[in-house]
Design a protein around this motif. Sequence first.
Motif, PDB file in Angstrom:
ATOM      1  N   ILE A  74       0.854  -1.207   0.000  1.00 30.97           N
ATOM      2  CA  ILE A  74       0.000   0.000   0.000  1.00 30.97           C
ATOM      3  C   ILE A  74       0.885   1.251   0.000  1.00 30.97           C
ATOM      4  CG2 ILE A  74      -1.716   1.315   1.336  1.00 30.97           C
ATOM      5  CD1 ILE A  74      -2.724  -1.475   2.360  1.00 30.97           C
ATOM      6  N   MET A  75       1.947   1.219   0.781  1.00 33.24           N
ATOM      7  CA  MET A  75       2.863   2.373   0.829  1.00 33.24           C
ATOM      8  C   MET A  75       3.504   2.602  -0.538  1.00 33.24           C
ATOM      9  SD  MET A  75       2.625   3.652   3.775  1.00 33.24           S
ATOM     10  CE  MET A  75       0.986   3.027   4.110  1.00 33.24           C
ATOM     11  N   THR A  76       3.845   1.500  -1.212  1.00 28.17           N
ATOM     12  CA  THR A  76       4.440   1.640  -2.548  1.00 28.17           C
ATOM     13  C   THR A  76       3.423   2.245  -3.514  1.00 28.17           C
ATOM     14  OG1 THR A  76       5.747  -0.315  -2.088  1.00 28.17           O
ATOM     15  CG2 THR A  76       5.693   0.396  -4.363  1.00 28.17           C
ATOM     16  N   LEU A  77       2.164   1.795  -3.402  1.00 31.02           N
ATOM     17  CA  LEU A  77       1.127   2.330  -4.301  1.00 31.02           C
ATOM     18  C   LEU A  77       0.926   3.827  -4.052  1.00 31.02           C
ATOM     19  CD1 LEU A  77      -1.435  -0.631  -4.190  1.00 31.02           C
ATOM     20  CD2 LEU A  77       0.113  -0.025  -6.061  1.00 31.02           C
ATOM     21  N   LEU A  78       0.966   4.227  -2.780  1.00 30.22           N
ATOM     22  CA  LEU A  78       0.831   5.659  -2.470  1.00 30.22           C
ATOM     23  C   LEU A  78       2.046   6.440  -2.999  1.00 30.22           C
ATOM     24  CD1 LEU A  78      -0.618   5.593   1.165  1.00 30.22           C
ATOM     25  CD2 LEU A  78      -1.745   6.484  -0.870  1.00 30.22           C
ATOM     26  N   SER A  79       3.212   5.810  -2.904  1.00 28.21           N
ATOM     27  CA  SER A  79       4.422   6.448  -3.441  1.00 28.21           C
ATOM     28  C   SER A  79       4.276   6.656  -4.942  1.00 28.21           C
ATOM     29  CB  SER A  79       5.653   5.580  -3.177  1.00 28.21           C
ATOM     30  OG  SER A  79       5.811   5.343  -1.817  1.00 28.21           O
ATOM     31  N   ILE A  80       3.671   5.664  -5.596  1.00 27.61           N
ATOM     32  CA  ILE A  80       3.461   5.772  -7.045  1.00 27.61           C
ATOM     33  C   ILE A  80       2.554   6.974  -7.344  1.00 27.61           C
ATOM     34  CG2 ILE A  80       2.340   4.643  -9.035  1.00 27.61           C
ATOM     35  CD1 ILE A  80       3.421   1.964  -7.874  1.00 27.61           C
ATOM     36  N   VAL A  81       1.521   7.149  -6.514  1.00 33.26           N
ATOM     37  CA  VAL A  81       0.597   8.280  -6.723  1.00 33.26           C
ATOM     38  C   VAL A  81       1.373   9.599  -6.616  1.00 33.26           C
ATOM     39  CG1 VAL A  81      -1.390   9.521  -5.748  1.00 33.26           C
ATOM     40  CG2 VAL A  81      -1.429   7.030  -5.888  1.00 33.26           C
ATOM     41  N   ALA A  82       2.158   9.736  -5.533  1.00 36.63           N
ATOM     42  CA  ALA A  82       2.926  10.983  -5.340  1.00 36.63           C
ATOM     43  C   ALA A  82       3.874  11.208  -6.499  1.00 36.63           C
ATOM     44  CB  ALA A  82       3.701  10.913  -4.026  1.00 36.63           C
ATOM     45  N   CYS A  83       4.536  10.133  -6.886  1.00 38.81           N
ATOM     46  CA  CYS A  83       5.542  10.242  -7.941  1.00 38.81           C
ATOM     47  C   CYS A  83       4.899  10.541  -9.287  1.00 38.81           C
ATOM     48  CB  CYS A  83       6.285   8.917  -7.984  1.00 38.81           C
ATOM     49  SG  CYS A  83       7.951   9.110  -8.454  1.00 38.81           S
ATOM     50  N   ALA A  84       3.741   9.931  -9.540  1.00 36.88           N
ATOM     51  CA  ALA A  84       3.070  10.149 -10.824  1.00 36.88           C
ATOM     52  C   ALA A  84       2.593  11.594 -10.940  1.00 36.88           C
ATOM     53  CB  ALA A  84       1.895   9.182 -10.965  1.00 36.88           C
ATOM     54  N   VAL A  85       1.977  12.112  -9.879  1.00 40.82           N
ATOM     55  CA  VAL A  85       1.441  13.482  -9.932  1.00 40.82           C
ATOM     56  C   VAL A  85       2.584  14.491 -10.099  1.00 40.82           C
ATOM     57  CG1 VAL A  85       0.218  15.273  -8.634  1.00 40.82           C
ATOM     58  CG2 VAL A  85      -0.600  12.912  -8.565  1.00 40.82           C
ATOM     59  N   PHE A  86       3.580  14.409  -9.209  1.00 44.32           N
ATOM     60  CA  PHE A  86       4.666  15.387  -9.293  1.00 44.32           C
ATOM     61  C   PHE A  86       5.562  15.113 -10.505  1.00 44.32           C
ATOM     62  CE2 PHE A  86       3.587  15.939  -4.746  1.00 44.32           C
ATOM     63  CZ  PHE A  86       3.243  17.275  -4.828  1.00 44.32           C
ATOM     64  N   GLY A  87       5.651  13.840 -10.889  1.00 46.48           N
ATOM     65  CA  GLY A  87       6.414  13.497 -12.089  1.00 46.48           C
ATOM     66  C   GLY A  87       5.788  14.131 -13.316  1.00 46.48           C
ATOM     67  N   TYR A  88       4.462  14.121 -13.367  1.00 44.82           N
ATOM     68  CA  TYR A  88       3.749  14.733 -14.501  1.00 44.82           C
ATOM     69  C   TYR A  88       4.111  16.216 -14.605  1.00 44.82           C
ATOM     70  CZ  TYR A  88      -0.106  17.006 -16.937  1.00 44.82           C
ATOM     71  OH  TYR A  88      -0.833  17.803 -17.781  1.00 44.82           O
TER      72      TYR A  88
END
Lengths: 434, 216
Positions: B139-153
Amino acid sequence: MLIFAIAIALIVVLLLLEMPIAFAFGIGALVFGIGTGSNISFLIPYAYQTTTSFALLALPLFVLAGTIMAEGGISNRLLDFVNAFVGRIKGGLGAVTIVTCALFGAISGSSSAAIAAIGQIMIPRMVKEGYPVGHATALVACSSVLALMIPPSIPMIVFAVTGGLSVGAAFLSTVIPGIMLALLYIILNFVFLRNNDEIQVEPKLPMAEVRVKIFRSGKEAFWALLMPLIILGTIYGGIATPTEAAAIALVYAAVVGFFIYRGLTPASFWKGTIQAAITTGSIITVLFFLFMMSRSMVLQQVPGQIADLLLNLSENKILLLLLINLVLLLMGMIVDDISGSVLAAVVLLPVVTELGVHPIHFAAIVGTNLGLGNVSPPCAPMLYMAAGVSKITLDRYIGITLKFLCLGHLPMVLLVTFLPELSLFLPKMLMGIQ
Amino acid sequence: MERESKQHPRDPVERGASFIYDPEVTVAEPPEHVTAVPEWDVSGGYAAFLKIEKLYAKLLAHGLALFSICLAVLMFAQVVLRYGLNSPFVGIEEMALLFGAWIYFPAMAYVSRQGEHIHGGILTLVVSSPKIVQTVRLIMTLLSIVACAVFGYFAIKYAFFEIEKGRLSSYLRWPKGIWSFSLVIGFAGTLLALLMQAANQFIDIRMMQSKGAEQC
């Protein structure tokens, strides 16, 4: 302010659930940004420009210099040198560990590197000589924090860059507290072991032999001991900026490792460079996301609101400083020293400035507090790392660790907070800080 | 997946002690951290993909080492020019920042791949079930993906904005896009590593489940 509190609570929960610190702050920035209706696309350019500032280039260079020096084989040389002085006293090996951690910190600037390099050698050696394993573990963990206080200290670079202060002055602010803390730990080590009959001590040598031993080990350790002098000498002699001093230190470390100690090979140099890049990358990722979080806080005037809130609580400066210490301690318990430095610079620096505390004095308060947090449970990365070396369970080292912290580090935190001259004396003398 | 069991008495570390019996380890051993690179044998398409990914990681690691050395050489050259020859070249500082950016962000991707991010936490101290620990980590990895995807965009958008604008650096007059493109590599690489990590964590949980079923 409510949204800020929610974001912070969320960050704390995520951190406790072992989420990488960088991404926990990323989620916090996201929640805070969306909650306050701010445009989060503005955060990226700010974080990018702050991260790629020239002053912060000192970070990868110091990390690399420390890694290369460690790869070159300084640990044993430093240990032998310090051991030549106090090895034949009961509890002397503990003192050797403390002093070597401080010296290692002056070379690498990293407490985890100090545990890896010194702890691996000293914990088994202390246990072999009769030290309780919990004592040896606690001693290494607590002493490793000295690396954060003796320059070059990575958290101090980050704090100074974020707070817009002089990196050189921030470095100097923790020197006297660091030395005093090392002395305090040495005294406590002797006190705690005074009635322990299990400890073996090296047989006493004639003075002439001791002198020869000190000279020989000193000759071996000379090049390693020269590195902190080069770093500090070039910075405070006005010869180079901290970033340039880091480059000089790196070239020096490579020359010493390849040609003097001969512990460095092209392969180990390359491996060390990759390892240093990994360390840099993990720190920079935290900084990048933290800079975004801090920017969104500044845009919403959160630091000002926190300052007002704290200043309205009481007009008593002593009480407020104690409160700030408590906040820093809790911060240090939850986040790493790098994140703590950024948060302290963004959130608490405006508050202490209002209180009339000198920013460089505050740098020392932050450095000392975050060090304490790093070895204070529940999230005590340095403590657990040392326990990883000795492979023992929490119950066997927690008691002695708390004794070291309560009788050593905590009083030091209070001394640093209420005796500003401890941290301002050197910056005033060497850099003319007013 | 075969992992060495730690459910045995460990070597003595104390003088005179026979073996240390560690109830904490014996009762509940926290599961290993699963990273982007699986520790178990894989086959088929995933194995082929991992081979390519390994090459990319090697390139990334060696690139990081090279850029670090370039940065050090540049900064030392600046010291020599400034203090030895009294003729500083400000372009060197710009170039140093270029190498800095190309260390920072690709290193972020490499750190994500190696699972070397700084983290704390008390999860394994309070939760004893390896399956629950691994699920929380997923779950923590999935949340990390969310943070990374948004700011990565936004980071990638910013990098391309700089490239399209054709802005030039102050002294060298080089396109600023060279600097900011490091963000694209960094965030894309981080996202890839986190996605791989999430997939591996999911597989690990499934393997724990099937292992549990077999034991029953």
